[in-house]
Design an enzyme around this catalytic site. Sequence first.
Site, PDB file in Angstrom:
ATOM      1  N   SER A 231       0.698  -1.191   0.031  1.00 40.23           N
ATOM      2  CA  SER A 231      -0.024  -0.031  -0.058  1.00 40.23           C
ATOM      3  C   SER A 231       0.612   1.306  -0.155  1.00 40.23           C
ATOM      4  O   SER A 231       1.608   1.131   0.402  1.00 40.23           O
ATOM      5  CB  SER A 231      -0.879   0.140   1.013  1.00 40.23           C
ATOM      6  OG  SER A 231      -1.973  -0.791   0.841  1.00 40.23           O
ATOM      7  N   GLY A 232       0.744   2.449  -1.371  1.00 41.54           N
ATOM      8  CA  GLY A 232       0.815   3.333  -1.012  1.00 41.54           C
ATOM      9  C   GLY A 232       2.510   3.872  -1.865  1.00 41.54           C
ATOM     10  O   GLY A 232       2.944   4.268  -1.939  1.00 41.54           O
TER      11      GLY A 232
END
Length: 279
Positions: A231-232
């Site tokens: 994520s990210g």
Amino acid sequence: MKSLVFLSVFLFGLALADVIPAQLPEEFLRKLSNIQPRILGGNTAAPKQFPYQVGISTKKNGGFYWCGGSVLSDKWVLTAAHCVVGEIDSLLLIFGAIDRQNPYEVGQSRQNISKFEDGQIIVHPLYNPSKISNDVALVRLPQKLEFSDYIQPVKLPSSNRYATFTNSPAVLSGWGKIADNGTVVQHLQYGYVTILDLNECKSIYNPGLVTDGNICLDVEKSGVSSCGGDSGGPLFSTVSGHLIGVTSFGSSAGCEHGAPAGYSSVVYFRDWIQYHTGL
């Protein structure tokens, strides 16, 4: 990265925390039932190969969660909103790394944030965790980041809210899981992917989940996706040489089922990024 479907993951053998698994219609899940895991894992990155990659360890609620990010400048990092919301005790940001567990690795740099000033973390004001929309955030670094062959800012695209990159090749990278029952890996992984037509992605997921602010990966075609812990992290266009996506959500069916992986579109949020960073 087995499918590199994303989201934060507890570190060091603690329970997984895949915070944004998206629901798929039952009909599509039935279609996926006969698909065998096609992803044998990503490739291990070489030093200096992804100098814009950031590792982010978030301490909150008594646990540590792992995410990725991208270096925008010597002051700013771009990541997913769901990685940095809530009552955060601290953030550890790791730059120039292949081995995230080795702070003495050549070229690696680290910054810790335990006292948060106003504007240190900027979450998109329209971020909606239930709809997984506007899933972008900025982190302002406490110290000026020193660039080197191992650490460099990523190039940002121009603003074009309607760019979809359909069928375009890209590369993703991260320390996320390489299997649904795994945990985040020690060494940075990467994989080459193809962008799925956004309307097709919208038709696969439940209505309203995928918006014009997203980019989706054609996991069935490329055999590579994102997984817990990615994520990210960055989705980088191998055609234009720009950052085009921020890892956001994946299927509740898991990383290995071939469902499209969802990213926040950088071009869609380009004006917001420029407003807060000046970049």
